[in-house]
Design a protein around this motif. Structure first.
Motif, PDB file in Angstrom:
ATOM      1  N   ASN A  51       0.911  -1.233   0.157  1.00 31.36           N
ATOM      2  CA  ASN A  51       0.024   0.108   0.016  1.00 31.36           C
ATOM      3  C   ASN A  51       0.809   1.452   0.033  1.00 31.36           C
ATOM      4  O   ASN A  51       0.323   2.228  -0.248  1.00 31.36           O
ATOM      5  N   GLY A  52       2.268   0.812   0.247  1.00 32.64           N
ATOM      6  CA  GLY A  52       3.105   2.228   0.322  1.00 32.64           C
ATOM      7  C   GLY A  52       4.396   1.732   1.212  1.00 32.64           C
ATOM      8  O   GLY A  52       4.341   0.854   1.679  1.00 32.64           O
ATOM      9  N   TRP A  53       5.437   2.571   0.966  1.00 30.58           N
ATOM     10  CA  TRP A  53       6.522   2.517   1.856  1.00 30.58           C
ATOM     11  C   TRP A  53       7.148   3.786   2.036  1.00 30.58           C
ATOM     12  O   TRP A  53       7.171   4.861   1.276  1.00 30.58           O
ATOM     13  N   VAL A  63       7.168  -0.380   5.480  1.00 34.83           N
ATOM     14  CA  VAL A  63       6.295  -0.828   4.427  1.00 34.83           C
ATOM     15  C   VAL A  63       4.855  -0.954   5.137  1.00 34.83           C
ATOM     16  O   VAL A  63       4.539  -1.169   6.209  1.00 34.83           O
ATOM     17  N   TRP A  64       3.776  -0.552   4.138  1.00 28.18           N
ATOM     18  CA  TRP A  64       2.425  -0.824   4.585  1.00 28.18           C
ATOM     19  C   TRP A  64       1.702  -1.724   3.513  1.00 28.18           C
ATOM     20  O   TRP A  64       1.642  -1.562   2.313  1.00 28.18           O
ATOM     21  N   THR A  65       1.230  -2.731   4.411  1.00 31.53           N
ATOM     22  CA  THR A  65       0.473  -3.815   3.681  1.00 31.53           C
ATOM     23  C   THR A  65      -0.911  -3.553   3.418  1.00 31.53           C
ATOM     24  O   THR A  65      -1.700  -4.153   2.408  1.00 31.53           O
ATOM     25  N   LYS A  66      -1.367  -2.965   4.306  1.00 31.71           N
ATOM     26  CA  LYS A  66      -2.858  -2.334   4.120  1.00 31.71           C
ATOM     27  C   LYS A  66      -2.875  -0.788   4.619  1.00 31.71           C
ATOM     28  O   LYS A  66      -1.742  -0.449   5.401  1.00 31.71           O
ATOM     29  N   GLY A  70       1.170  -1.797   9.050  1.00 36.28           N
ATOM     30  CA  GLY A  70       2.355  -1.577   8.499  1.00 36.28           C
ATOM     31  C   GLY A  70       3.495  -2.079   9.343  1.00 36.28           C
ATOM     32  O   GLY A  70       3.332  -2.682  10.273  1.00 36.28           O
ATOM     33  N   TYR A  71       4.720  -2.235   8.804  1.00 38.18           N
ATOM     34  CA  TYR A  71       6.006  -2.834   9.577  1.00 38.18           C
ATOM     35  C   TYR A  71       7.353  -1.953   9.259  1.00 38.18           C
ATOM     36  O   TYR A  71       7.374  -1.516   8.282  1.00 38.18           O
ATOM     37  N   ARG A 124       9.179  -5.668  12.676  1.00 33.01           N
ATOM     38  CA  ARG A 124       8.474  -4.984  13.873  1.00 33.01           C
ATOM     39  C   ARG A 124       7.340  -4.487  13.345  1.00 33.01           C
ATOM     40  O   ARG A 124       7.119  -3.368  12.610  1.00 33.01           O
ATOM     41  N   PRO A 125       6.113  -4.918  13.765  1.00 33.93           N
ATOM     42  CA  PRO A 125       4.735  -4.213  13.245  1.00 33.93           C
ATOM     43  C   PRO A 125       4.599  -3.005  14.065  1.00 33.93           C
ATOM     44  O   PRO A 125       5.198  -2.334  15.195  1.00 33.93           O
ATOM     45  N   LEU A 126       4.153  -1.838  13.152  1.00 33.45           N
ATOM     46  CA  LEU A 126       3.909  -0.567  13.574  1.00 33.45           C
ATOM     47  C   LEU A 126       2.392  -0.526  14.467  1.00 33.45           C
ATOM     48  O   LEU A 126       1.464  -1.186  13.910  1.00 33.45           O
TER      49      LEU A 126
END
Length: 150
Positions: A51-53, A63-66, A70-71, A124-126
Protein backbone atom coordinates in the motif's frame (compact mmCIF):
# COMPACT_ATOMS: atom_id res chain seq x y z
CA UNK A 1 3.54 -1.82 25.70
CA UNK A 2 4.18 0.35 28.76
CA UNK A 3 7.85 0.47 27.78
CA UNK A 4 6.96 1.89 24.35
CA UNK A 5 4.97 4.87 25.64
CA UNK A 6 7.96 6.71 27.21
CA UNK A 7 10.06 5.89 24.16
CA UNK A 8 7.35 7.22 21.84
CA UNK A 9 7.03 10.39 23.91
CA UNK A 10 10.80 10.87 23.87
CA UNK A 11 10.91 10.41 20.10
CA UNK A 12 7.96 12.74 19.56
CA UNK A 13 9.53 15.40 21.80
CA UNK A 14 12.87 15.14 20.03
CA UNK A 15 11.23 15.32 16.63
CA UNK A 16 9.01 18.24 17.58
CA UNK A 17 12.13 20.35 18.08
CA UNK A 18 13.68 19.09 14.87
CA UNK A 19 10.54 19.40 12.79
CA UNK A 20 10.43 23.13 13.30
CA UNK A 21 14.15 23.64 12.63
CA UNK A 22 13.97 22.06 9.17
CA UNK A 23 13.89 18.70 7.51
CA UNK A 24 14.24 15.67 9.76
CA UNK A 25 17.36 13.57 9.43
CA UNK A 26 17.13 9.88 8.57
CA UNK A 27 18.19 9.04 12.14
CA UNK A 28 15.35 11.17 13.54
CA UNK A 29 12.80 9.55 11.22
CA UNK A 30 14.04 6.07 12.16
CA UNK A 31 13.86 6.91 15.89
CA UNK A 32 10.28 8.11 15.42
CA UNK A 33 9.24 4.87 13.70
CA UNK A 34 11.11 2.74 16.24
CA UNK A 35 9.13 4.52 18.96
CA UNK A 36 5.92 3.27 17.33
CA UNK A 37 7.07 -0.28 16.58
CA UNK A 38 6.30 -3.39 18.61
CA UNK A 39 8.54 -6.31 19.44
CA UNK A 40 10.23 -8.14 16.54
CA UNK A 41 8.23 -10.83 14.73
CA UNK A 42 9.63 -13.59 12.51
CA UNK A 43 7.45 -12.80 9.47
CA UNK A 44 4.33 -11.16 8.07
CA UNK A 45 1.73 -12.03 5.47
CA UNK A 46 2.37 -10.48 2.04
CA UNK A 47 0.43 -11.01 -1.17
CA UNK A 48 2.85 -9.22 -3.48
CA UNK A 49 1.37 -5.71 -3.25
CA UNK A 50 2.28 -2.85 -0.95
CA UNK A 51 0.00 0.00 0.00
CA UNK A 52 3.11 2.20 0.35
CA UNK A 53 6.61 2.43 1.76
CA UNK A 54 8.84 5.02 3.41
CA UNK A 55 12.66 4.90 3.34
CA UNK A 56 14.24 5.65 6.72
CA UNK A 57 17.84 6.06 5.63
CA UNK A 58 19.86 3.35 3.92
CA UNK A 59 19.32 0.73 6.61
CA UNK A 60 15.57 0.68 7.29
CA UNK A 61 12.15 1.31 5.82
CA UNK A 62 8.50 1.21 6.76
CA UNK A 63 6.20 -0.82 4.51
CA UNK A 64 2.41 -0.66 4.45
CA UNK A 65 0.60 -3.87 3.51
CA UNK A 66 -2.80 -2.26 4.16
CA UNK A 67 -3.74 1.32 5.08
CA UNK A 68 -4.01 0.21 8.71
CA UNK A 69 -1.11 -2.30 8.76
CA UNK A 70 2.57 -1.50 8.52
CA UNK A 71 5.96 -2.91 9.49
CA UNK A 72 9.35 -1.45 10.29
CA UNK A 73 11.97 -3.43 8.35
CA UNK A 74 15.55 -3.00 9.52
CA UNK A 75 18.15 -4.29 7.12
CA UNK A 76 21.38 -6.17 7.82
CA UNK A 77 23.47 -3.35 6.33
CA UNK A 78 23.31 -0.29 4.11
CA UNK A 79 20.97 -0.72 1.15
CA UNK A 80 22.31 0.89 -2.02
CA UNK A 81 19.90 3.37 -3.63
CA UNK A 82 17.04 2.91 -1.14
CA UNK A 83 16.62 6.68 -0.72
CA UNK A 84 16.44 7.15 -4.53
CA UNK A 85 14.29 4.17 -5.49
CA UNK A 86 10.98 4.84 -7.20
CA UNK A 87 9.73 1.41 -6.12
CA UNK A 88 10.86 -1.63 -4.20
CA UNK A 89 10.44 -5.36 -4.58
CA UNK A 90 10.23 -7.61 -1.54
CA UNK A 91 11.01 -11.30 -1.82
CA UNK A 92 8.68 -13.76 -0.13
CA UNK A 93 7.93 -17.45 0.09
CA UNK A 94 4.41 -18.82 0.48
CA UNK A 95 2.94 -15.31 0.90
CA UNK A 96 5.18 -14.66 3.93
CA UNK A 97 8.09 -12.23 4.28
CA UNK A 98 10.59 -13.54 6.83
CA UNK A 99 13.34 -11.80 8.77
CA UNK A 100 16.88 -13.05 7.96
CA UNK A 101 15.62 -14.88 4.82
CA UNK A 102 13.92 -12.30 2.57
CA UNK A 103 15.21 -9.18 0.84
CA UNK A 104 14.23 -5.68 -0.24
CA UNK A 105 15.36 -4.69 -3.76
CA UNK A 106 15.31 -0.96 -4.73
CA UNK A 107 13.96 -0.34 -8.26
CA UNK A 108 13.75 2.64 -10.61
CA UNK A 109 15.68 5.02 -12.81
CA UNK A 110 17.74 6.46 -9.94
CA UNK A 111 19.10 3.10 -8.88
CA UNK A 112 22.20 1.21 -9.98
CA UNK A 113 21.93 -1.07 -13.01
CA UNK A 114 22.91 -4.05 -10.87
CA UNK A 115 20.09 -4.65 -8.39
CA UNK A 116 21.66 -5.70 -5.09
CA UNK A 117 19.20 -7.29 -2.65
CA UNK A 118 19.15 -5.97 0.90
CA UNK A 119 18.55 -8.64 3.57
CA UNK A 120 15.77 -7.96 6.10
CA UNK A 121 17.30 -8.35 9.57
CA UNK A 122 14.27 -7.56 11.75
CA UNK A 123 10.53 -7.04 11.25
CA UNK A 124 8.55 -5.03 13.80
CA UNK A 125 4.81 -4.31 13.48
CA UNK A 126 3.90 -0.62 13.60
CA UNK A 127 1.19 0.85 15.82
CA UNK A 128 -0.28 2.69 12.84
CA UNK A 129 -2.97 4.51 14.83
CA UNK A 130 -0.45 5.92 17.34
CA UNK A 131 2.03 6.70 14.54
CA UNK A 132 -0.55 8.77 12.63
CA UNK A 133 -1.68 10.55 15.81
CA UNK A 134 1.93 11.51 16.62
CA UNK A 135 2.53 12.71 13.05
CA UNK A 136 -0.61 14.86 13.27
CA UNK A 137 0.53 16.34 16.59
CA UNK A 138 3.94 17.19 15.12
CA UNK A 139 2.35 18.90 12.09
CA UNK A 140 0.02 20.91 14.34
CA UNK A 141 2.87 21.92 16.65
CA UNK A 142 4.94 23.05 13.66
CA UNK A 143 2.00 25.08 12.32
CA UNK A 144 1.47 26.77 15.71
CA UNK A 145 5.16 27.64 15.93
CA UNK A 146 5.15 29.10 12.39
CA UNK A 147 2.08 31.19 13.25
CA UNK A 148 3.78 32.45 16.43
CA UNK A 149 6.82 33.57 14.42
CA UNK A 150 4.69 35.44 11.88
Amino acid sequence: MKRLIPLALLAATALAGCATAGKQTDAEKLAFYRGHAGEPVKDFQYFGRLNGWTPLGDGALAVWTKPSEGYLLELSGPCQDLDYAMAIRITQFGSRVSARFDDVVPLGAGTASIKIPCRIQTIRPLDVKALRASQKELREAAAVERDAKS
